[in-house]
Scaffold this active site. Structure first.
Site, PDB file in Angstrom:
ATOM      1  CB  CYS A   1      -2.487  -5.717   5.982  1.00 55.43           C
ATOM      2  SG  CYS A   1      -2.170  -4.133   6.770  1.00 55.43           S
TER       3      CYS A   1
ATOM      4  CG  HIS B   1      -2.399  -8.804   9.402  1.00 56.32           C
ATOM      5  ND1 HIS B   1      -1.239  -8.247   8.917  1.00 56.32           N
ATOM      6  CD2 HIS B   1      -3.179  -7.765   9.821  1.00 56.32           C
ATOM      7  CE1 HIS B   1      -1.314  -6.925   9.015  1.00 56.32           C
ATOM      8  NE2 HIS B   1      -2.471  -6.612   9.565  1.00 56.32           N
TER       9      HIS B   1
ATOM     10  CD  GLU C   1      -0.960   0.812   3.567  1.00 62.07           C
ATOM     11  OE1 GLU C   1      -2.060   0.390   3.925  1.00 62.07           O
ATOM     12  OE2 GLU C   1      -0.446   1.873   3.958  1.00 62.07           O
TER      13      GLU C   1
END
Lengths: 387, 354, 135
Positions: free
Chosen positions: B119, B242, B87
């Site tokens: 993400c 994550h 990103e």
């Protein structure tokens, strides 16, 4: 080849000349030199300049300055060899007169470095180095000299403060030179405390960016009777070159360009290092003085500082250096510097410098003007014309 | 529930490599700067990685990919696709992958694109590469998850927004050090975190980023994957989720039935922060550094907006030789030059100059 | 925006590609059309490994415009294993930790960005060796 001489000298003070443009500085110095020589016109004009295009948005200086100097129609060209542009222009004049192609050539070195911000001037000065492989690595001109000084300190075990000897001497002399930019002495203590620009180089190692113009008239010695200016003989004005990029040099701390230039100069003049009464090294940075003294045969490798200390480089010493203040004290208007150096040395031999600066032994002076970090080196030897 | 995703030809990871910049900003610096240190005992992580002034997603991707190439031992020209998930691509228009490909001598017979899914852009690139190899359009593809994330000064996310990531060369299963047994992707429209075009810093929904976003999507993708492959948490040697902080992955592991032992490797956020598209995948590289043939690894990403990709990987005996051919992930995590808030603010362009 | 130059030099900036003289084997970086040693004009491209030792360095505190946002930064001369000396920035190290003779390896970094709108120039820099690899 004909023997050549300088018969006219001119210079503007080295200053931040906010009120003058490039052409007016150049014309003032050139017309002063012509008046001194007692000439109304010239066969040619060579202009030593590095950055008129970048910093004054003005190229084509040869024709421009000839025109504004009242020399309409006279051949004129700009000569560029970075900080060696001034002496390079003298070299061109010497070639023209010695060969018999011309009888009188005016040389004017001129530079205006204060037109834009300091950072822009820094970037422009860096164009003396390799654009693709040095400048795009973020090197400044100071940075290049810092690379040399760092290795010098490492190889020869000096302390950074040992270099104070050169700028302290230059500032001492500059205080008596009315045309100098810095007319105040400095001390070794001030040097030790001064601000770092590119480690290990500090502000007092560095000659100041400035504006100025200097000029001289080159003629054939066989025609001296036609001129009124007190003549000084040019025994040599010789060029040596080396790689532009430092990293491609055979030996980083050996200015091969200086060695080549000096060897030629000694050869054509029939002189040796022992004959030199005073020396004007290109002290753009203190390290350059040391390297120049070594490559020119004054001192052994790594011994320039000790040598300078021993012989005494002061006005009463055995080898006076930078008698009118050098680049450090007088200032460094880059393309004009080489002409200032020779004009000052010629004044010294004529006996026309302020009394404090007048040397006892002043017959033979050697001047070295360096372009880049040693890629173009021009060594000039002047001598009193003896009767 | 739909079936798991599995390519027509078996695909795996042939080479992998990590990258984390050397600079670290202690979380205490942010606390002292913005809250007079009043939350010093409640910091989400110890420190985060900060990219040097001369680093961005392209330079970091190059180094991670160089490590992946060393481990893969293939000729760069054998790679036929480069996808860079991030990103924080340096250009809004101009692909990051072409520079990576040029430097690593992979060009010109490739396709390449930048991917964005908050993400999970890194695992998105792995999915694309898996499909590409799985359909035999090529034998090798480079998939990268890398970020230099920015948090608004003083915002809760500033503590964690960090820089780092990993690169994977995907290839045929028989050449792989870890084979993809299957994957499952789960996506909904959930606006938990986003950054509008031309905005410097992202916006987020505070606690809304937890239960309906992070936990919901990861648990859905992982449960579907386990069900489809007929596996249970205890069948896995290790798992990585994550890691926006330290607590979230610990909690989701617990919710899904994974033990602390299973997440002891790969949970790096406490030391380097949240590396966004690089976050779950750099965790995977650390697990691979510590793995042995026969190990089964769960990888589950989360991307805001929102979605999760879950993978089951089976480690092969090729792992042993591959690991030592490039620096370990912990070689990058363990190095550190601390910076203070002022320097960090200058480097990350947080000081308004004009 | 010196886009053509940026593009033209990418083999050098990205992969340290110099030349090897076909007649005497002398290596050059930057690439030269004429061999510095034997003056031959015949040469082939040669990629340097990117490992070397620091020969000399400086920390720049006053930089040309486009590098000004990055001061202080370190520029050095690096002696490559292959025996060629090159100029490059030294990165990922504090000025006080730099020493002559330190081992360095090449990395690709941002050299500078041409303002906010222009291209970003990438190229070689050197950093202290991350990890001596035995393999």
């Amino acid at each position: 080849m004909r023997k050549v001489a300088i018969v006219g000298l001119g210079q503007t003070p080295v200053r931040e000349h906010w009120g003058s443009n490039l052409r007016d500085l150049a014309v003032t110095a050139l017309r002063d030199a012509m008046e001194d020589a007692g000439v109304e016109t010239l066969d040619g004009v060579t202009v030593g300049n590095m950055l008129s295009g970048a910093l004054s948005e003005q190229e084509h200086l040869g024709a421009l300055i000839a025109d504004y100097a009242g020399l309409e129609g006279v051949e004129g060209m700009k000569i560029e060899a970075a900080c060696g542009s001034g002496a390079a222009a003298i070299r061109m004049a010497v070639k023209a007169v010695a060969s018999g192609l011309m009888d009188s050539v005016g040389v004017v070195g001129v530079e205006k470095l204060t037109e834009f911000s300091g950072k822009f001037s820094t970037a422009s000065l860096a164009t003396a180095a390799d654009a693709d492989y040095e400048i795009t690595m973020g090197l400044s001109f100071v940075g290049i000299n810092a690379l040399l000084m760092r290795r010098y300190l490492h190889d020869y075990n000096y302390d950074r403060n040992d270099f104070a000897i050169f700028p302290v001497n230059a500032h001492h002399n500059a205080q008596y030179n009315p045309n100098a930019m810095f007319r105040h002495p400095i001390t070794a203590e001030q040097y030790a405390k001064s601000k770092i620009i590119a480690d290990p180089i500090n502000i007092l190692d560095s000659s100041p960016i400035a504006d100025g113009a200097a000029a001289l008239i080159v003629v054939a010695q066989e025609n001296l009777s036609q001129f009124k200016g007190k003549p000084i003989s040019i025994l040599a004005c010789e060029v040596g070159t080396d790689t532009v990029a430092l990293d491609n040099r055979e030996e980083l701390l050996w200015l091969k360009g200086a060695e080549r230039s000096v060897k030629k100069a000694y050869h054509v003049s029939g002189l040796s290092v022992k004959d030199i009464d005073f020396y004007e090294p290109h002290d753009a940075f203190s390290i350059m003085t040391a390297l120049s003294m070594e490559a020119s045969g004054f001192a052994e490798k790594g011994q320039a500082i000790k040598f300078a200390d021993k012989v005494d480089i002061g006005l009463k010493g055995k080898l006076p250096l930078n008698v009118c203040g050098g680049l450090k004290g007088r200032g460094h208007p880059v393309g004009a510097t080489g002409v200032y150096q020779v004009v000052e040395a010629a004044q010294q031999i004529r006996g026309e410098v302020p009394p404090e600066l007048q040397l006892e032994r002043n017959h033979i002076g050697m001047i070295q003007n360096i372009g880049g970090s040693g890629a173009t080196v021009i060594t000039t030897i002047l001598k009193k014309i003896g009767k | 529930m739909s079936e798991i995703m599995k390519p027509a030809r078996d695909v795996g990871i042939v080479g992998y490599g990590a990258y984390v910049p050397v600079y670290r900003l202690p979380a205490s610096e942010i606390s002292n700067q913005w809250r007079s240190g009043h939350d010093l005992n409640f910091l989400p992580i110890k420190q985060k990685s900060v990219p040097g002034m001369d680093e961005d997603v392209i330079t970091m991707s190059i180094e991670a990919s160089k490590n992946a190439l060393k481990r893969a031992g293939i000729h760069p020209k054998d790679i036929r696709a480069i996808w860079v998930g991030s990103e924080s691509h340096p250009y809004a228009v101009k692909p990051s992958g072409t520079v990576v490909g040029e430097v690593l001598n992979i060009i010109p017979n490739i396709l390449s694109a930048d991917m964005e899914f908050a993400c999970k852009a890194g695992t998105e690139a792995i999915q694309a590469a898996t499909a590409f190899i799985g359909s035999s359009m090529g034998d090798y593809a480079l998939a990268i998850g890398m970020d230099t994330a920015q948090g608004r000064p003083g915002d809760a996310l500033e503590y964690t927004a960090a820089a780092g990531g990993a690169a994977f060369i995907m290839g045929p299963a028989e050449k792989s050090l870890a084979v993809v047994e299957g994957s499952f992707s789960y996506v909904t429209d959930t606006p938990d975190f986003f950054r509008r075009a031309y905005q410097k810093y992202p916006e987020h929904g505070n606690r809304f980023t937890g239960e309906p976003a992070y936990f919901k999507h990861i648990t859905e993708s992982v449960k579907a994957l386990l069900k489809g492959l007929n596996l249970k948490p205890s069948d896995f040697t290790a798992a990585v989720f994550h890691q926006p902080n330290v607590k979230f992955p610990q909690n989701v592991a617990k919710m899904l039935g994974f033990s602390k032992e299973q997440i002891k490797y790969g949970l790096l956020s406490g030391m380097i922060g949240n590396t966004y598209a690089g976050s779950s995948v750099i965790g995977l590289t650390d697990i691979l550094d510590h793995s042995h043939a026969g190990d089964r690894i769960l990888l589950a990403s989360f991307g805001s907006g929102a979605g999760s990709d879950a993978f089951s990987l089976m480690v092969t005996n090729k792992i042993k030789n591959a690991v030592k051919k490039a620096p370990l992930t912990m070689d990058y995590v363990d190095r550190s030059i601390s910076v203070n808030y002022g320097l960090y603010a200058r480097w990350r362009n947080k000081i308004i100059m004009e | 925006m010196d886009i053509p130059r940026y593009w033209r030099l990418k083999d050098q900036r990205y992969r340290l590609q110099g030349r090897k003289c076909k007649d005497c084997g002398n290596l050059s970086f930057p690439p030269r059309l004429v061999c510095q040693k034997c003056k031959s004009r015949k040469s082939v491209p040669h990629e340097f490994k990117g490992l070397g030792k620091l020969y000399t360095y400086t920390a720049i505190y006053q930089a040309p415009d486009r590098f000004d946002p990055m001061v202080p930064y370190i520029v050095g001369l690096i002696d490559l294993e292959e025996g060629v000396r090159i100029t490059a920035q030294v990165t990922d190290v504090l000025p006080e930790d730099v020493v002559i003779g330190m081992d360095l390896e090449m990395v690709i970094r941002k050299i500078y960005a041409d303002g906010d709108k222009g291209p970003i120039l990438y190229g070689y820099k050197f950093r202290p060796i991350l990890k001596k690899m035995t393999a």
